[in-house]
Design an enzyme around this catalytic site. Sequence first.
Site, PDB file in Angstrom:
ATOM      1  CB  THR A 129      23.565  25.819   9.124  1.00 45.54           C
ATOM      2  OG1 THR A 129      24.372  26.843   8.515  1.00 45.54           O
ATOM      3  CG2 THR A 129      22.253  25.697   8.360  1.00 45.54           C
ATOM      4  CE  LYS A 146      29.793  16.214   8.013  1.00 42.64           C
ATOM      5  NZ  LYS A 146      30.242  17.073   9.139  1.00 42.64           N
ATOM      6  N   GLY A 149      27.419  25.473  13.686  1.00 40.92           N
ATOM      7  CA  GLY A 149      27.722  24.396  14.618  1.00 40.92           C
ATOM      8  C   GLY A 149      27.084  23.057  14.302  1.00 40.92           C
ATOM      9  CB  THR A 150      25.096  21.680  11.467  1.00 37.93           C
ATOM     10  OG1 THR A 150      25.965  22.192  10.450  1.00 37.93           O
ATOM     11  CG2 THR A 150      23.884  22.579  11.581  1.00 37.93           C
ATOM     12  N   GLY A 151      28.061  20.713  12.219  1.00 36.88           N
ATOM     13  CA  GLY A 151      29.069  19.647  12.166  1.00 36.88           C
ATOM     14  C   GLY A 151      29.513  19.218  13.548  1.00 36.88           C
ATOM     15  CB  CYS A 152      30.334  21.173  16.613  1.00 37.01           C
ATOM     16  SG  CYS A 152      31.500  22.359  15.916  1.00 37.01           S
TER      17      CYS A 152
END
Length: 482
Positions: free
Chosen positions: A208, A176, A210-213
């Site tokens: 942004t 990413k 929680g974008t990874g989750c």
Amino acid sequence: MTAIPRVLSIAGTDPTGGAGVQADLKSIGALGGYGMAVVTALVAQNTRGVRDVHVPPVAFLRSQLEAVSDDVRIDAVKIGMLQSAEIIGTVREWLARVRPPVVVLDPVMVATSGDRLLDPAAEDELRALCAEADLVTPNLAELAVLTGRPAATTWGQAVDDARALVQATGTTVLLKGGHLEGAACPDAIVSPDGLHELAGRRVDTRHTHGTGCSLSSAMATLRAAGASWPDALKRAKEWLTGALVHAEALHVGTGSGPVDHFHELRRAQGAGGSWSQRAWDASADVRAQVDAGRFVGGLGDGSLPREVFVRYLAQDALYLGEYSRVLARASALAPTADEQVFWARSAESAIVEERRLHETHVGFAASVPEPQMLAYTNHLHASGGSYGELVAALLPCFWLYTDLGTRLAARRHDEHPYDDWLALYGDPAFAEATARAIEIADAAAREAGPRERARMDAAFARSMAHELEFFETPAVPLPITS
């Protein structure tokens, strides 16, 4: 592979709903799966930060895992934050026994502040877990910890780090680029078989959380539905970009707010919302390039050199011969008699009506096929894996030409050198056929599972890209015999 993937999230909580298992469940549902959750930690947090964490006994974590897997067939697992070596070991033991078909690991190791979240023993255990996952989705700081390297500051360095992790573990990495500087926001699938990069744009928002989750859960869901990792990334990135764009409208919290996981559902429930409208909106950049090209501009005002128009029509005549065969294939696959008739009549029109127009201008029946035409027709023939995918691949040739014909019709006049071309595609009957093709595509999308809808998205987008290349065919004169 299943039409509705059953996806289990193993992670902590977020009472404001933006991250952790709450974000995972929303992401899974938004991408067409059925979400389940095993909680590793109860987290008191909001959009401004974490206040407290309660970690239940590991025995209770084991009980949760066993309760799910004893009863439910699990198609994919997404793993989030695991707070200790003991917790990681428990999850590893369960994975070894249950062996879910898809395991996606989001290795939560470094806080936004840069602080390390795990002790060295837990970090070592997490590295071992990477080797047992099908996909690992670290941010750049986490990738640095996993590889023992400084955090990457360039895309090339990040790719090298991801390759190092792949080589060390044998897993596949979702790289990413969101933490790099600049307007671009690339991502990539880095696997033992190679590199698949995907360009992207950065969304200017502070929301942004929680974008990874969310991204890792989306990837698990799409993979369980049958998508390849590259195709899953394309679909998930498109969805997550929209979730970031619409995040401001949620008005949740005063800090870094959550993304809008259900923005596509809201749009579909609103006026004009549909699969086709989403696909059309996603093609805005390609359509703008078509409009800005010299071919369409010259076609509209009549200044397009005749030899350029002749070359285009010569290739289009060859294209239509193959296009009619693909339309006939759609007729054979159509689930209803009405749709069979529609595609069969469209195939006839491609041969009779449009060939007649082309022969009037071109004056010869055949030409040498050029790469742009061959690439487009090869794509159409390759899109017959399902009815929905084939319909999606065919739709741009209806819709784009109706859109151009409708808008260019205002520029028609008796002396216009290409008035008959403008008349054909501006004809209400052609617009009516396009509307019917759109209805059929939307009906196919409603019946499709997540995997087929993702393939429909990709087929439509590729056809639009081929249309752009078709209009940009180099203007080399051809002989005119009439």
